[in-house]
Design an enzyme around this catalytic site. Structure first.
Site, mmCIF file in Angstrom:
data_model
loop_
_atom_site.group_PDB
_atom_site.id
_atom_site.type_symbol
_atom_site.label_atom_id
_atom_site.label_comp_id
_atom_site.label_asym_id
_atom_site.label_seq_id
_atom_site.Cartn_x
_atom_site.Cartn_y
_atom_site.Cartn_z
ATOM 1 N N GLN A 1 -11.208 1.308 0.208
ATOM 2 C CA GLN A 1 -9.898 1.937 0.060
ATOM 3 C C GLN A 1 -9.672 3.058 1.068
ATOM 4 O O GLN A 1 -8.608 3.681 1.058
ATOM 5 C CB GLN A 1 -9.718 2.483 -1.355
ATOM 6 C CG GLN A 1 -9.700 1.408 -2.415
ATOM 7 C CD GLN A 1 -8.520 0.481 -2.283
ATOM 8 O OE1 GLN A 1 -7.480 0.848 -1.757
ATOM 9 N NE2 GLN A 1 -8.672 -0.747 -2.723
ATOM 10 N N TRP B 1 0.826 -1.208 0.000
ATOM 11 C CA TRP B 1 0.000 0.000 0.000
ATOM 12 C C TRP B 1 0.856 1.253 0.000
ATOM 13 O O TRP B 1 0.416 2.317 -0.409
ATOM 14 C CB TRP B 1 -0.953 0.009 1.195
ATOM 15 C CG TRP B 1 -1.920 -1.116 1.066
ATOM 16 C CD1 TRP B 1 -1.844 -2.339 1.701
ATOM 17 C CD2 TRP B 1 -3.053 -1.181 0.210
ATOM 18 N NE1 TRP B 1 -2.876 -3.135 1.282
ATOM 19 C CE2 TRP B 1 -3.637 -2.451 0.382
ATOM 20 C CE3 TRP B 1 -3.638 -0.285 -0.680
ATOM 21 C CZ2 TRP B 1 -4.773 -2.849 -0.309
ATOM 22 C CZ3 TRP B 1 -4.775 -0.675 -1.364
ATOM 23 C CH2 TRP B 1 -5.332 -1.941 -1.176
ATOM 24 N N LYS C 1 -22.854 -10.589 -0.518
ATOM 25 C CA LYS C 1 -21.610 -10.246 -1.199
ATOM 26 C C LYS C 1 -21.384 -11.235 -2.328
ATOM 27 O O LYS C 1 -21.769 -12.390 -2.230
ATOM 28 C CB LYS C 1 -20.440 -10.334 -0.217
ATOM 29 C CG LYS C 1 -20.400 -9.153 0.712
ATOM 30 C CD LYS C 1 -19.114 -9.114 1.518
ATOM 31 C CE LYS C 1 -19.186 -7.947 2.482
ATOM 32 N NZ LYS C 1 -18.081 -7.877 3.413
#
Ligand SMILES: [Zn+2]
Ligand SMILES: [Zn+2]
Length: 958
Positions: free
Chosen positions: A551, A515, A588
């Site tokens: 995010q 990241w 989901k």
């Protein structure tokens, strides 16, 4: 002349043609280039990893990413769209591990890091073709030719430069801390990774145990402590109490227990409170360790005070396992309690912990519970369901585990992070203080180390002799060039001489969090500061980014954190966070549930435009999508086909009439009321869509356009049809054509950022290369309303008329009188309408006259039907039936007919009485009583219980 438009629209086929056109004519690049020198609209691409297949949620994020740069380009901004690929990290390694059937780090080391990393490099672009196809198919304009890749040496060098800046500022350090740790991948993770999909799982079943710690100097007396991780009990070193919490001693049978007064409810069965106990009197009290393995050499196993103890759950006495909890470690270090591991790096008990040696901790839980139960040290054991973190990549349960590794001191810039976050415009806005704000408030230092193979190596070298450390900020410092591969194992072979003692410096083995790579993209995509200083400065910060809500703690955070530490500002001004795409039942999407959706399949079936529109128009940004292919089909039916039919209507009549755009325009003031109304609506919709897009609100703008298209079709075109049909060419007809033409062209421009394909198709046919227009809608400027179009008063009045129409139709319905039956009068409780508006109202309601009386906007119908009105109503019924007969007979809309009828009674009477009207409506050149010639289509029409036999014959087309 316009091309003929088919009634049957093939959207996916049309999109393929548009793609071909864009490619051949280089339209994307031209659209960017033609704005060179204009103010920039900076967009950053959040890099995806192409080692997995794209999913439908990628279309969502990309639909947002595409919309705004297209829009801003049309508004005159220079908006480059450099693509990017995320290429490092565990996701890549795990795919390769699977492919090679390796299990864990030992296997990788045996296989060889060099060969392993080579495969990682290749696997990164395993599905690049699918990604490229999805990108092109959905019409996402991004420059993949010059995309940045995080594994490129130039990119990695910039990342090193950033780390060196942080090192120089004292923000990069090695520390001993408890971090989320994956025992399968054998690497620390950072807390922000827990927020990623696959991170925290709800409803995880775990033990919940109340354990007895025997006091050393008071027989049969125990502290009660609670834990959901029995495996940490062999690592217990202390118990913690809260100084302001009241405690009690209770008796149950022969035993005495000490716990918080507020937690007596956890006791089972009768008990007797023997005494209140002051927390201060507990401090320093010693207890017998549960396990005598790995007993520390320094004092342990006594009661200390801690400010994190609460009485919300547990017993008010906290079991402290120094190495397995953030608070525990901090407390132990502060109180001088020794910290030691009883569990190894693979999450297994060390050999010294004999009864559980080699067992994975989660497997040891039941054995530890058994053991303590047998030894009479388990007060109560049950299970609970709670939220627990898992490795977002491999799915193993994470352990909180103390390691020596590298951190970024984000806590040192917490204030700046919060301030810079507050300067960002979040969409939806509640993310700012909610998800992001809360995350920043509870910030811990960034756990940067990854003990893995495929990633950016931490550029820190340590002296073997004197332990001096050096952080490297460029390849030149290592005597390397941009040709070098900076990955392991090569980089590990690079040594440096120690400037302090002359010893050999070797790189620490750590890689950095992937990241951090992605957060470095504003700098690293241009290899700043080694080159492209101007380019970097012109592209920092971004005006706009968009990604999924997950995010917040991923890319949104790493971008914000790195830019804050480097430049003390955020690297983005506006951000759109999209929520999840769930299946239609709200679950989901996952491979195991078999409910995933292939975006390429959906777009091939319904078209990219419809798929994009679904994401813009169905919910406001920030809400979850309940995705169902039929919802995309609905977009086609509810919206695209209506748009198409309007386009079809206009184009084919314009062809028939030889309408040419660019003729002398009829002044707006001289146009028909409906035309002026439509232009006023157009001016309003341009203004509204602009406002919504400027506020980064795709949903409102899409819905506004939808409403406009509906108005255009069901009000303007429906009410104007006759003006296009009539055979004579006059100013009114010219006005109608010019108005609808202007609207269709402006509409194609407004739709262009949302639905780049159909807008292109419409524009190509109607306007491209005509009257100075460019060859693509995407090369045009956003439409501007002429000042004379605006007419708020007319919009208001028309809207009032439409409300009255709706009320009138409802009243007819309530009275059981169909619309085709004319009525004599309507009484409206309001001021009189102007004549042309009144005419519309009366025609819509099929009423002869309006009367005005009183106020309040109510409307009353005169429902008395005279013989005369009755015949007129039947004549209208006849028209409709004859139109159906024409259609069934396969006549074209413009075909002329001859009409015959047989029979008498009221229907024949109505036909006779309204002969001219019926002839005009049905394009009959002649109406005659009697039998029809051969080849005629004949049918007996039934209307309200009456019969009439009717025949139609086609004559020549006009
Ligand atoms: Zn893992
Ligand atoms: Zn040294």
């Amino acid at each position: 002349m316009f091309q003929e438009v088919s009634t049957r629209a093939d959207f996916p086929g049309m999109e393929l043609e548009v793609r071909r056109f864009w490619k051949e004519q280089d339209v994307f690049n031209r659209s960017v280039r033609q704005r060179q020198g204009r103010p920039a609209f900076v967009f950053y691409e959040g890099p995806p990893t192409a080692n997995g297949l794209p999913g439908i949620h990628h279309v969502l994020a990309r639909a947002m990413k595409d919309l705004f740069p297209r829009y801003k380009t049309m508004r005159g901004f220079y908006s480059e769209r450099k693509g990017g690929w995320d290429t490092h990290g565990l996701p890549v390694e795990i795919e390769v591990e699977k492919q090679l059937k390796l299990n864990g780090k030992q296997d990788i080391e045996r296989y060889g890091v060099e060969a392993f990393n080579k495969l990682c490099r290749e696997s990164v672009f395993k599905y690049i073709n699918e990604w490229a196809e999805m990108t092109e198919q959905m019409g996402f304009w991004v420059d993949l030719e010059h995309a940045y890749r995080t594994y490129d040496t130039s990119y990695m060098e910039s990342v090193w430069w950033i780390l060196k800046q942080l090192w120089d500022k004292g923000l990069l350090y090695e520390g001993f801390k408890v971090v989320p740790y994956c025992p399968h991948d054998m690497t620390p993770l950072s807390s922000h990774e827990l927020g990623l999909p696959g991170g925290y799982k709800d409803d995880v079943e775990d033990p919940s145990v109340y354990v007895k710690f025997a006091l050393e100097d008071e027989p049969n007396t125990f502290f009660l402590a609670w834990t959901t991780t029995p495996w940490t009990l062999p690592g217990n070193v202390a118990l913690a109490v809260g100084l302001d919490i009241p405690y009690v001693r209770v008796r149950q049978g022969d035993e005495h227990y000490i716990l918080a007064k507020a937690r007596l409810s956890i006791l089972q069965g009768d008990y007797e409170v023997e005494a209140d106990v002051d927390a201060k009197d507990l401090l320093g009290k010693r207890y017998k360790p549960l396990y005598e393995y790995l007993v520390p050499d320094k004092p342990a196993f006594f009661v200390v005070d801690a400010n994190f103890v609460s009485t919300e759950d547990g017993t008010g006495i906290v079991h402290t396992a120094a190495a397995y909890g953030v608070d525990d470690l901090e407390l132990s270090l502060q109180k001088g309690i020794p910290v030691r591991h009883v569990v190894d790096l693979q999450g297994r008990f060390r050999p010294e912990v004999e009864p559980f040696a080699g067992l994975f901790v989660k497997k040891a839980d039941p054995k530890i519970i058994d053991d303590l139960t047998k030894r009479g040290l388990m007060y109560r054991a049950e299970t609970i369901r709670h939220t627990y973190p898992f490795c977002w990549r491999c799915g193993w349960p994470l352990l909180y585990y103390a390691v020596t590794s590298w951190f970024i001191k984000t806590t040192a810039v917490k204030g700046q992070l919060i301030r810079n976050n507050n300067a960002i415009d979040w969409v939806p806005p509640y993310i700012k203080s909610g998800r992001m704000g809360n995350w920043l408030e509870s910030l811990v230092d960034w756990s940067l180390s990854r003990w893995r193979y495929w990633g950016t190596p931490l550029p820190v070298w340590k002296c073997e002799k004197c332990d001096d450390r050096r952080c490297i900020g460029s390849v030149a410092e290592l005597g390397l060039t941009l040709e070098a591969d900076l990955h392991r194992p090569y980089i590990d072979r690079v040594t440096l001489p120690c400037e302090k003692c002359g010893g050999v410096m070797r790189r620490v083995p750590d890689l950095i969090d992937v990241w951090f790579d992605s957060g470095a993209m504003p700098v690293a995509q241009y290899h700043y500061p080694f080159e492209n200083e101007d380019v970097f400065k012109a592209h920092f910060p971004a005006d706009f980014i968009a990604e999924g809500l997950d995010q917040t703690r991923g890319w949104f955070f790493s971008l914000l954190a790195e830019a804050t530490m480097l430049f003390d500002q955020s690297s983005y001004k506006n951000v759109i966070c999209t929520n999840l795409v769930l299946d239609k039942q709200g679950r989901k999407m996952s491979k195991s549930l078999k409910n995933t959706v292939d975006p390429i399949e959906i777009m091939s079936k319904f078209g990219a435009d419809a798929t994009r529109w679904y994401f813009y128009a169905s919910v406001a940004v920030g809400n979850e999508y309940r995705f169902d292919p039929s919802a995309v089909q609905d977009v086609v039916r509810r919206f695209l086909l209506i748009l198409w039919n309007t386009y079809y209507f206009f184009t084919n009549y314009a062809r028939l009439d030889g309408f040419q755009p660019g003729g002398e325009p009829v002044p707006v003031g001289q146009r028909a009321l409906l035309d002026r109304w439509l232009l006023a609506e157009l001016a309003a919709v341009i203004n509204d869509v602009e406002g919504a897009l400027d506020a980064y609100d795709p949903n409102s703008s899409a819905r506004r356009l939808e409403a406009f298209v509906l108005d255009l079709s069901t009000w303007y075109v429906r009410r104007s049809r006759r003006r296009f049909w009539k055979s004579e060419s006059d100013a009114d007809k010219r006005s109608a054509y010019q108005t609808l033409y202007q609207v269709m062209v402006a509409l194609s421009q407004m739709l262009a950022p949302f639905m780049p394909f159909i807008s292109e198709t419409i524009f190509q046919n109607l306007a491209a290369r005509k009257n100075g227009q460019p060859d693509s809608v995407h090369l045009t400027d956003w439409p501007v309303a002429a000042p004379e179009w605006s007419d708020e008063e007319l919009r208001r009045q028309m809207s009032a008329v439409r409300r009255l129409v709706a009320t009138g139709l409802a009243a007819r319905n309530a009275a059981g009188i169909k619309v085709r039956q004319p009525l004599r009068a309507v009484t409206i409780a309001d001021r009189p309408l102007q004549a042309d508006l009144e005419a519309i109202l009366l025609e819509e309601l099929n009423i002869k006259a309006a009367r005005y009386q009183g106020q309040g906007g109510d409307l009353t119908l005169d429902t008395e039907i005279s013989e005369e009105l009755k015949l007129e109503g039947l004549a209208r019924d006849l028209v409709r039936k004859i139109q159906e007969l024409r259609k069934q007979s396969g006549f074209a809309v413009e075909d002329r007919i001859r009409l015959f009828y047989q029979g008498d009674g009221i229907l024949a009477e109505a036909l006779e009485r309204w002969r001219d009207y019926i002839a005009t409506e049905t394009l009959a050149v002649a109406v005659a009583r009697g039998g029809a010639p051969d080849g005629a289509s004949t049918e007996t029409l039934k209307i309200e219980g009456h019969d009439l036999t009717v025949s139609v014959v086609r004559v020549a087309a006009r």
